[in-house]
Design a protein around this motif. Structure first.
Motif, PDB file in Angstrom:
ATOM      1  N   VAL A  68      29.750  -7.554  12.088  1.00 11.96           N
ATOM      2  CA  VAL A  68      28.589  -7.009  12.795  1.00 11.96           C
ATOM      3  C   VAL A  68      27.682  -8.166  13.233  1.00 11.96           C
ATOM      4  N   ASP A  69      27.271  -8.148  14.497  1.00 11.45           N
ATOM      5  CA  ASP A  69      26.338  -9.148  15.012  1.00 11.45           C
ATOM      6  C   ASP A  69      24.953  -8.837  14.447  1.00 11.45           C
ATOM      7  N   PRO A  70      24.364  -9.744  13.655  1.00 11.57           N
ATOM      8  CA  PRO A  70      23.032  -9.479  13.092  1.00 11.57           C
ATOM      9  C   PRO A  70      21.993  -9.151  14.158  1.00 11.57           C
ATOM     10  N   ALA A  71      22.107  -9.759  15.335  1.00 12.78           N
ATOM     11  CA  ALA A  71      21.134  -9.504  16.406  1.00 12.78           C
ATOM     12  C   ALA A  71      21.155  -8.036  16.838  1.00 12.78           C
ATOM     13  N   ALA A  72      22.313  -7.379  16.727  1.00 13.89           N
ATOM     14  CA  ALA A  72      22.399  -5.961  17.084  1.00 13.89           C
ATOM     15  C   ALA A  72      21.550  -5.103  16.149  1.00 13.89           C
ATOM     16  N   LEU A  73      21.241  -5.636  14.978  1.00 15.61           N
ATOM     17  CA  LEU A  73      20.397  -4.937  14.006  1.00 15.61           C
ATOM     18  C   LEU A  73      18.957  -5.441  14.048  1.00 15.61           C
ATOM     19  N   GLY A  74      18.646  -6.286  15.049  1.00 14.30           N
ATOM     20  CA  GLY A  74      17.309  -6.842  15.155  1.00 14.30           C
ATOM     21  C   GLY A  74      17.084  -8.074  14.304  1.00 14.30           C
ATOM     22  N   LEU A  75      18.126  -8.592  13.701  1.00 12.73           N
ATOM     23  CA  LEU A  75      18.024  -9.771  12.832  1.00 12.73           C
ATOM     24  C   LEU A  75      18.377 -11.006  13.658  1.00 12.73           C
ATOM     25  N   THR A  76      17.422 -11.471  14.448  1.00  4.31           N
ATOM     26  CA  THR A  76      17.680 -12.520  15.435  1.00  4.31           C
ATOM     27  C   THR A  76      17.484 -13.927  14.906  1.00  4.31           C
ATOM     28  N   MET A  77      16.996 -14.077  13.682  1.00  6.40           N
ATOM     29  CA  MET A  77      16.805 -15.402  13.090  1.00  6.40           C
ATOM     30  C   MET A  77      17.777 -15.579  11.935  1.00  6.40           C
ATOM     31  N   GLN A  78      18.561 -16.652  12.003  1.00  5.39           N
ATOM     32  CA  GLN A  78      19.468 -16.975  10.913  1.00  5.39           C
ATOM     33  C   GLN A  78      19.067 -18.318  10.316  1.00  5.39           C
ATOM     34  N   ALA A  79      19.347 -18.479   9.033  1.00  2.61           N
ATOM     35  CA  ALA A  79      19.015 -19.715   8.340  1.00  2.61           C
ATOM     36  C   ALA A  79      20.039 -19.974   7.252  1.00  2.61           C
ATOM     37  N   VAL A  80      20.065 -21.217   6.818  1.00  2.00           N
ATOM     38  CA  VAL A  80      20.846 -21.623   5.654  1.00  2.00           C
ATOM     39  C   VAL A  80      19.838 -22.105   4.621  1.00  2.00           C
ATOM     40  N   ILE A  81      19.920 -21.544   3.439  1.00  2.00           N
ATOM     41  CA  ILE A  81      18.992 -21.903   2.369  1.00  2.00           C
ATOM     42  C   ILE A  81      19.781 -22.659   1.307  1.00  2.00           C
ATOM     43  N   LYS A  82      19.377 -23.902   1.067  1.00  2.00           N
ATOM     44  CA  LYS A  82      19.976 -24.706   0.004  1.00  2.00           C
ATOM     45  C   LYS A  82      19.207 -24.407  -1.277  1.00  2.00           C
ATOM     46  N   VAL A  83      19.931 -24.218  -2.371  1.00  2.00           N
ATOM     47  CA  VAL A  83      19.298 -23.908  -3.651  1.00  2.00           C
ATOM     48  C   VAL A  83      19.794 -24.895  -4.696  1.00  2.00           C
ATOM     49  N   ARG A  84      18.842 -25.488  -5.415  1.00  2.00           N
ATOM     50  CA  ARG A  84      19.166 -26.350  -6.554  1.00  2.00           C
ATOM     51  C   ARG A  84      18.639 -25.680  -7.815  1.00  2.00           C
ATOM     52  N   LEU A  85      19.476 -25.629  -8.811  1.00  2.00           N
ATOM     53  CA  LEU A  85      19.076 -25.045 -10.088  1.00  2.00           C
ATOM     54  C   LEU A  85      18.485 -26.120 -10.986  1.00  2.00           C
ATOM     55  N   ALA A  86      17.613 -25.704 -11.890  1.00  2.22           N
ATOM     56  CA  ALA A  86      16.975 -26.634 -12.819  1.00  2.22           C
ATOM     57  C   ALA A  86      17.945 -27.087 -13.904  1.00  2.22           C
ATOM     58  N   SER A  87      18.859 -26.218 -14.255  1.00  2.00           N
ATOM     59  CA  SER A  87      19.807 -26.511 -15.329  1.00  2.00           C
ATOM     60  C   SER A  87      21.180 -26.011 -14.911  1.00  2.00           C
ATOM     61  N   HIS A  88      22.193 -26.658 -15.431  1.00  4.04           N
ATOM     62  CA  HIS A  88      23.552 -26.221 -15.127  1.00  4.04           C
ATOM     63  C   HIS A  88      24.238 -25.644 -16.362  1.00  4.04           C
ATOM     64  N   SER A  89      23.423 -25.107 -17.263  1.00  2.00           N
ATOM     65  CA  SER A  89      24.016 -24.454 -18.422  1.00  2.00           C
ATOM     66  C   SER A  89      24.753 -23.211 -17.929  1.00  2.00           C
TER      67      SER A  89
END
Length: 169
Positions: A68-89
């Motif tokens: 499904v094209d996100p824009a067809a649902l009105g979701l016209t902005m896409q992003a990539v979010i990088k996440v770093r965790l505080a701990s790797h337990s």
């Protein structure tokens, strides 16, 4: 007393040319009928049905879905979010991992090795919605140390895993 040899990891039999043809055709167009797919692979329809069942059973075909094209649902902005965790337990990673599938508007999640632990591809309708998604669903998790958000200008499909059928001119 001799140690027992390590257990052998069972590997699935390699895919043959017919399996690869079926997969390439489905990767190109997952809506092909069994009859059309069988004709393209040069096999009987019953054989095609059996082959598809076997490919599903062994996990070569994970699922069928609609892109499904996100824009067809009105979701016209896409992003990539990088996440770093505080701990790797194990507990910390597991707790964050459990949260991820419940975050709204996430298209794809990658668990990574390297400086960042996760990449989340998201689609939203505005900068405010993007900010709220990060603040209300990601940074509130106690295991998150850092996030970095990058806007996506364009999403371009890759070549896929298998060579597609020849393009007709």
């Amino acid at each position: 007393m001799m140690d027992a040899p390590p257990p052998q990891i069972a590997r699935p039999a390699p895919l043959d040319a017919i399996d690869l043809t079926l997969l390439a055709e489905l990767e190109s167009n997952a809506r092909l009928t069994n009859a059309a797919l069988a004709a393209r692979a040069g096999i009987a329809e019953s054989t095609c049905t059996q082959r598809l069942r076997a490919l599903k059973a062994r996990g070569a075909i994970r699922r069928f879905r609609t892109d499904v094209d996100p824009a067809a649902l009105g979701l016209t902005m896409q992003a990539v979010i990088k996440v770093r965790l505080a701990s790797h337990s194990r507990d910390q990673v597991h707790a964050f991992r459990e949260l991820l599938p419940r975050i709204p508007n996430v298209l794809t999640i990658f668990h990574l090795a390297g400086a960042d632990d996760y990449l989340l591809h998201v689609a939203v309708d505005s900068a405010i919605a993007l900010r709220d998604l990060v603040l209300e669903h990601i940074t509130v998790h106690p295991g998150v140390r850092h996030t970095e958000t990058q806007l996506v200008f364009e999403v371009i499909d890759g070549a896929g895993l298998l060579p597609g059928p020849p393009v007709e001119r």
